[in-house]
Design a protein around this motif. Structure first.
Motif, short mmCIF file in Angstrom:
data_model
loop_
_atom_site.label_atom_id
_atom_site.label_comp_id
_atom_site.label_asym_id
_atom_site.label_seq_id
_atom_site.Cartn_x
_atom_site.Cartn_y
_atom_site.Cartn_z
N GLU A 98 0.84 -1.20 0.00
CA GLU A 98 0.00 0.00 0.00
C GLU A 98 0.88 1.25 0.00
O GLU A 98 1.84 1.35 0.76
CB GLU A 98 -0.90 0.00 1.24
N ARG A 99 0.55 2.19 -0.87
CA ARG A 99 1.29 3.45 -0.96
C ARG A 99 0.95 4.35 0.22
O ARG A 99 -0.18 4.39 0.69
CB ARG A 99 0.95 4.20 -2.25
N VAL A 100 1.95 5.07 0.68
CA VAL A 100 1.76 6.04 1.76
C VAL A 100 1.67 7.41 1.12
O VAL A 100 2.55 7.82 0.37
CB VAL A 100 2.94 6.01 2.76
N ARG A 101 0.59 8.10 1.41
CA ARG A 101 0.43 9.45 0.89
C ARG A 101 0.97 10.44 1.92
O ARG A 101 0.74 10.27 3.11
CB ARG A 101 -1.03 9.74 0.61
N PRO A 102 1.67 11.45 1.45
CA PRO A 102 2.17 12.43 2.41
C PRO A 102 1.01 13.11 3.13
O PRO A 102 -0.04 13.34 2.54
CB PRO A 102 2.92 13.43 1.55
N ALA A 103 1.22 13.37 4.39
CA ALA A 103 0.18 14.02 5.18
C ALA A 103 -0.06 15.42 4.64
O ALA A 103 0.86 16.12 4.25
CB ALA A 103 0.61 14.09 6.65
N LYS A 104 -1.33 15.81 4.62
CA LYS A 104 -1.66 17.15 4.17
C LYS A 104 -1.20 18.13 5.24
O LYS A 104 -1.42 17.93 6.43
CB LYS A 104 -3.17 17.30 3.97
N THR A 105 -0.54 19.17 4.76
CA THR A 105 -0.09 20.18 5.71
C THR A 105 -1.22 21.19 5.88
O THR A 105 -1.76 21.72 4.92
CB THR A 105 1.17 20.91 5.21
N SER A 106 -1.57 21.41 7.11
CA SER A 106 -2.63 22.38 7.36
C SER A 106 -1.98 23.74 7.56
O SER A 106 -1.06 23.89 8.36
CB SER A 106 -3.43 21.98 8.60
N ARG A 107 -2.45 24.69 6.80
CA ARG A 107 -1.91 26.03 6.93
C ARG A 107 -2.53 26.66 8.17
O ARG A 107 -3.73 26.62 8.38
CB ARG A 107 -2.25 26.86 5.70
N GLU A 108 -1.65 27.22 8.98
CA GLU A 108 -2.12 27.85 10.20
C GLU A 108 -2.91 29.10 9.83
O GLU A 108 -2.46 29.94 9.07
CB GLU A 108 -0.92 28.23 11.07
N ARG A 109 -4.09 29.21 10.37
CA ARG A 109 -4.94 30.36 10.09
C ARG A 109 -4.48 31.53 10.95
O ARG A 109 -4.24 31.40 12.13
CB ARG A 109 -6.39 30.04 10.36
N ILE A 110 -4.40 32.68 10.32
CA ILE A 110 -3.99 33.89 11.02
C ILE A 110 -5.25 34.56 11.56
O ILE A 110 -6.23 34.74 10.83
CB ILE A 110 -3.22 34.83 10.08
N ASP A 111 -5.20 34.94 12.82
CA ASP A 111 -6.33 35.62 13.45
C ASP A 111 -6.13 37.13 13.29
O ASP A 111 -5.42 37.76 14.06
CB ASP A 111 -6.41 35.24 14.93
N TYR A 112 -6.78 37.69 12.27
CA TYR A 112 -6.63 39.12 12.01
C TYR A 112 -7.41 39.97 13.01
O TYR A 112 -7.27 41.19 13.01
CB TYR A 112 -7.09 39.45 10.58
N SER A 113 -8.18 39.33 13.85
CA SER A 113 -8.90 40.10 14.88
C SER A 113 -8.06 40.23 16.15
O SER A 113 -8.55 40.68 17.17
CB SER A 113 -10.26 39.46 15.19
N SER A 114 -6.77 39.84 16.09
CA SER A 114 -5.86 40.01 17.22
C SER A 114 -4.98 41.22 16.94
O SER A 114 -4.72 41.57 15.79
CB SER A 114 -4.99 38.77 17.41
N LEU A 115 -4.51 41.86 17.99
CA LEU A 115 -3.67 43.04 17.84
C LEU A 115 -2.39 42.71 17.07
O LEU A 115 -1.83 43.54 16.37
CB LEU A 115 -3.34 43.64 19.21
N GLU A 116 -1.92 41.46 17.17
CA GLU A 116 -0.70 41.03 16.50
C GLU A 116 -0.82 41.07 14.97
O GLU A 116 0.15 41.28 14.26
CB GLU A 116 -0.35 39.61 16.96
N HIS A 117 -2.04 40.87 14.44
CA HIS A 117 -2.22 40.77 12.99
C HIS A 117 -3.23 41.76 12.42
O HIS A 117 -3.34 41.87 11.19
CB HIS A 117 -2.65 39.35 12.61
N ALA A 118 -3.97 42.47 13.24
CA ALA A 118 -5.01 43.38 12.74
C ALA A 118 -4.40 44.41 11.80
O ALA A 118 -3.33 44.95 12.05
CB ALA A 118 -5.69 44.07 13.91
N GLY A 119 -5.08 44.66 10.69
CA GLY A 119 -4.65 45.67 9.74
C GLY A 119 -3.70 45.18 8.67
O GLY A 119 -3.42 45.91 7.72
N LYS A 120 -3.17 43.97 8.81
CA LYS A 120 -2.29 43.45 7.77
C LYS A 120 -3.12 43.20 6.51
O LYS A 120 -4.27 42.76 6.59
CB LYS A 120 -1.65 42.12 8.20
#
Length: 169
Positions: A98-120
């Motif tokens: 049986e072939r092994v498929r590479p695990a799907k990489t989940s892109r981390e979601r950016i929380d734009y409602s945080s002060l760290e990312h708001a306005g980007k």
């Protein structure tokens, strides 16, 4: 004034007189390698027999099902690995396994409602939480954006006013 780059073999310390004669070797795995892959430079003559010294190996991961434990990676000679197959030859076993498929990489979601990312700048819609944060803390948001080398938010700009809910002039 000009600059001159001198290449020195990492193996022997000899000067490599021609830059186009430098061989780059990337070490991916070694018992003494502690912080990921590294690259070395050498003269072609220093590594010309490296293929002759190469081993036929099998690199396997052992997933023994222990909770929270990462799989173990094991390198063994191909003949030692082949000897594990006693019912069917290893070559046949590998073709039909049986072939092994590479695990799907989940892109981390950016929380734009945080002060760290708001306005980007981002392609999604601006949530009310992000817009409120930008309006309420515009100076702090713009300072962070400027520090990161990103465009700042101008409430007088009609596009920014519409995006973040500033009163239109």
């Amino acid at each position: 004034m000009g600059k001159r780059t001198v290449h020195v073999s990492d193996f022997s310390g000899k000067v490599v007189h021609s830059a186009d004669k430098v061989v780059r070797i990337v070490v991916l795995d070694h018992p003494d390698l502690v912080a990921g892959p590294v690259q070395l430079e050498a003269e072609p003559t220093e590594v010309e027999n490296i293929d002759d010294a190469a081993l036929d190996v099998a690199v396997v991961e052992i997933h023994d099902g222990q909770p929270g434990e990462a799989p173990r990676r094991v390198v063994l000679t191909a003949s030692e690995f082949d000897a594990l197959a006693t019912d069917v030859p290893m070559a046949q076993l590998l073709r039909t396994a049986e072939r092994v498929r590479p695990a799907k990489t989940s892109r981390e979601r950016i929380d734009y409602s945080s002060l760290e990312h708001a306005g980007k700048p981002h392609r999604g819609r601006v949530t009310e939480e992000e817009a409120r944060l930008v309006r309420d803390q515009l100076d702090e948001v713009n300072k962070r954006l400027a520090d990161e080398g990103i465009r700042q938010i101008d409430p007088a700009d009609p596009e920014h006013a519409a995006r973040y809910g500033f009163p239109t002039p």
